[in-house]
Design an enzyme around this catalytic site. Structure first.
Site, PDB file in Angstrom:
ATOM      1  N   TYR A   1       0.851  -1.195   0.000  1.00 18.05           N
ATOM      2  CA  TYR A   1       0.000   0.000   0.000  1.00 18.05           C
ATOM      3  C   TYR A   1       0.892   1.254   0.000  1.00 18.05           C
ATOM      4  CZ  TYR A   1      -4.356   2.567   0.537  1.00 18.05           C
ATOM      5  OH  TYR A   1      -5.428   3.392   0.314  1.00 18.05           O
TER       6      TYR A   1
ATOM      7  N   LYS B   1      -3.262   8.566   2.499  1.00 17.53           N
ATOM      8  CA  LYS B   1      -4.515   8.419   3.264  1.00 17.53           C
ATOM      9  C   LYS B   1      -4.366   9.007   4.674  1.00 17.53           C
ATOM     10  CE  LYS B   1      -7.277   6.333   0.243  1.00 17.53           C
ATOM     11  NZ  LYS B   1      -8.311   7.132  -0.459  1.00 17.53           N
TER      12      LYS B   1
HETATM   13  C1  IMJ Z   1      -3.902  -1.126  -2.995  1.00 18.30           C
HETATM   14  C2  IMJ Z   1      -2.544  -1.453  -3.030  1.00 18.30           C
HETATM   15  C3  IMJ Z   1      -1.980  -2.343  -2.130  1.00 18.30           C
HETATM   16  C4  IMJ Z   1      -2.765  -2.924  -1.168  1.00 18.30           C
HETATM   17  C5  IMJ Z   1      -4.103  -2.624  -1.138  1.00 18.30           C
HETATM   18  C6  IMJ Z   1      -4.689  -1.717  -2.061  1.00 18.30           C
HETATM   19  N1  IMJ Z   1      -5.121  -3.047  -0.313  1.00 18.30           N
HETATM   20  C7  IMJ Z   1      -6.290  -2.472  -0.680  1.00 18.30           C
HETATM   21  C8  IMJ Z   1      -6.065  -1.624  -1.775  1.00 18.30           C
HETATM   22  C9  IMJ Z   1      -4.921  -4.012   0.775  1.00 18.30           C
HETATM   23  C10 IMJ Z   1      -7.593  -2.688   0.018  1.00 18.30           C
HETATM   24  C11 IMJ Z   1      -7.087  -0.782  -2.506  1.00 18.30           C
HETATM   25  N2  IMJ Z   1      -7.150   0.584  -1.921  1.00 18.30           N
HETATM   26  C12 IMJ Z   1      -7.725   0.711  -0.604  1.00 18.30           C
HETATM   27  C13 IMJ Z   1      -6.676   1.721  -2.569  1.00 18.30           C
HETATM   28  O1  IMJ Z   1      -6.770   2.795  -1.997  1.00 18.30           O
HETATM   29  C14 IMJ Z   1      -6.078   1.643  -3.898  1.00 18.30           C
HETATM   30  C15 IMJ Z   1      -5.558   2.736  -4.496  1.00 18.30           C
HETATM   31  C16 IMJ Z   1      -4.836   2.709  -5.753  1.00 18.30           C
HETATM   32  C17 IMJ Z   1      -4.776   1.618  -6.601  1.00 18.30           C
HETATM   33  C18 IMJ Z   1      -4.052   1.675  -7.790  1.00 18.30           C
HETATM   34  C19 IMJ Z   1      -3.911   0.508  -8.719  1.00 18.30           C
HETATM   35  C20 IMJ Z   1      -3.535   0.906 -10.115  1.00 18.30           C
HETATM   36  C21 IMJ Z   1      -2.598   2.084 -10.190  1.00 18.30           C
HETATM   37  N3  IMJ Z   1      -2.608   3.005  -9.225  1.00 18.30           N
HETATM   38  C22 IMJ Z   1      -3.379   2.888  -8.081  1.00 18.30           C
HETATM   39  N4  IMJ Z   1      -3.456   3.939  -7.241  1.00 18.30           N
HETATM   40  C23 IMJ Z   1      -4.167   3.855  -6.109  1.00 18.30           C
HETATM   41  O2  IMJ Z   1      -1.844   2.217 -11.172  1.00 18.30           O
END
Ligand code: IMJ
Length: 257
Positions: free
Chosen positions: A157, A164
């Protein structure tokens, strides 16, 4: 149930039908609200247009939250078409893919800047523009979406967790500033859900399984549950709630071991 008839809202962060922001938009539309739905760019315009057609009398507008001029135009249009604004749903987030795969210590200056800009500063940028439109209505409600990765480490993450954390702190500072205009600012910290934001995240099935096993409710959550909580935060039942991070995660955050 929350009645939003005669209310106007704007929703950013819809990518497709799985987006949490779309579930919230549907719930708000079903509660009688008139909505402005935004799309980030031409790539997502068709998706959002198609979804918007399922709501009554929608306003579909472009808005890349990293561009001040697009935000200016969005709020000008909303002011002109709606004559005011009652709520904002902010569900925009982005980190360059490389930042979610390499070790956190490798986070680049540019990756950090982009991630914090899109995922955290955008809430401040929207709140400032929403403030005069909401103040005119005697108040309003701003709801954003966050994740437990702001408080604890989730592998990969990475800089999103830092963004966040900044977003949640921004919720509290905005709540303090805008409270004088009876504008409330809160966040929903949602448990893991299979959305576009979660696709391509390695080990996501395992994350869902661990969540299901360890959460007090022994299950995962869905976007409709997040939307139901958003209706509470948007509507009058939460009139005394601001600066709050409300976890909709089957209780996962409360467990130590
Ligand atoms: C995202 C990455 C790693 C672990 C993650 C997540 N977990 C969860 C998420 C455990 C639940 C999803 N999440 C909560 C997010 O806020 C994702 C944000 C996000 C995802 C991407 C994927 C594709 C990309 N950029 C991104 N930027 C933000 O190119």
């Amino acid at each position: 149930m929350t009645d939003l008839s005669g209310r106007h809202g704007v929703v950013v962060g819809i990518a497709n039908k799985r987006s949490i922001a779309w579930s919230i938009a549907q719930a708000a539309a079903n509660a009688g609200a008139r909505l402005a739905l935004t799309y980030q760019d031409v790539r997502l315009e068709e998706n959002v247009q198609e979804l918007a057609a399922l709501t009554r009398n929608p306003l579909v507008l472009p808005c890349d939250v990293s561009h001040d001029d697009q935000l200016d135009r969005l709020f000008e249009r909303i002011d002109r078409e709606f004559g005011g604004l009652d709520f904002v749903v902010h569900g925009a987030a982005f980190a360059p893919k490389a930042e979610l795969t390499a070790p956190f210590a490798q986070t680049s200056r540019e990756g950090f800047r982009i991630t914090l800009d899109v995922s955290a500063y955008s809430l401040i940028a929207m709140a400032r523009r929403a403030q005069p439109l909401m103040a005119r209505q005697g108040g309003g409600s701003i709801v954003t979406l966050t994740f437990l990765g702001s408080e604890r480490v989730f592998p990969n993450y990475n800089v999103m967790g830092v963004a966040k954390a900044a977003l949640e702190a921004s919720v509290r500072y905005l709540a303090y500033d805008l409270g004088r205009d009876n504008i409330r600012v809160n966040a929903i910290s949602a448990g893991p859900i299979r959305t576009l934001a979660a696709t391509g995240i390695s080990g996501f099935s395992e994350i869902l399984k661990i969540h299901r096993d360890r959460a007090p409710l022994r299950r995962n959550i869905d976007a409709v549950e997040v939307a139901d909580t958003a209706m509470f935060l948007i509507g009058p039942d939460s009139r005394g709630v601001t600066g709050e991070i409300l976890h909709v995660d089957a209780g996962f955050h409360a467990v130590g071991i």
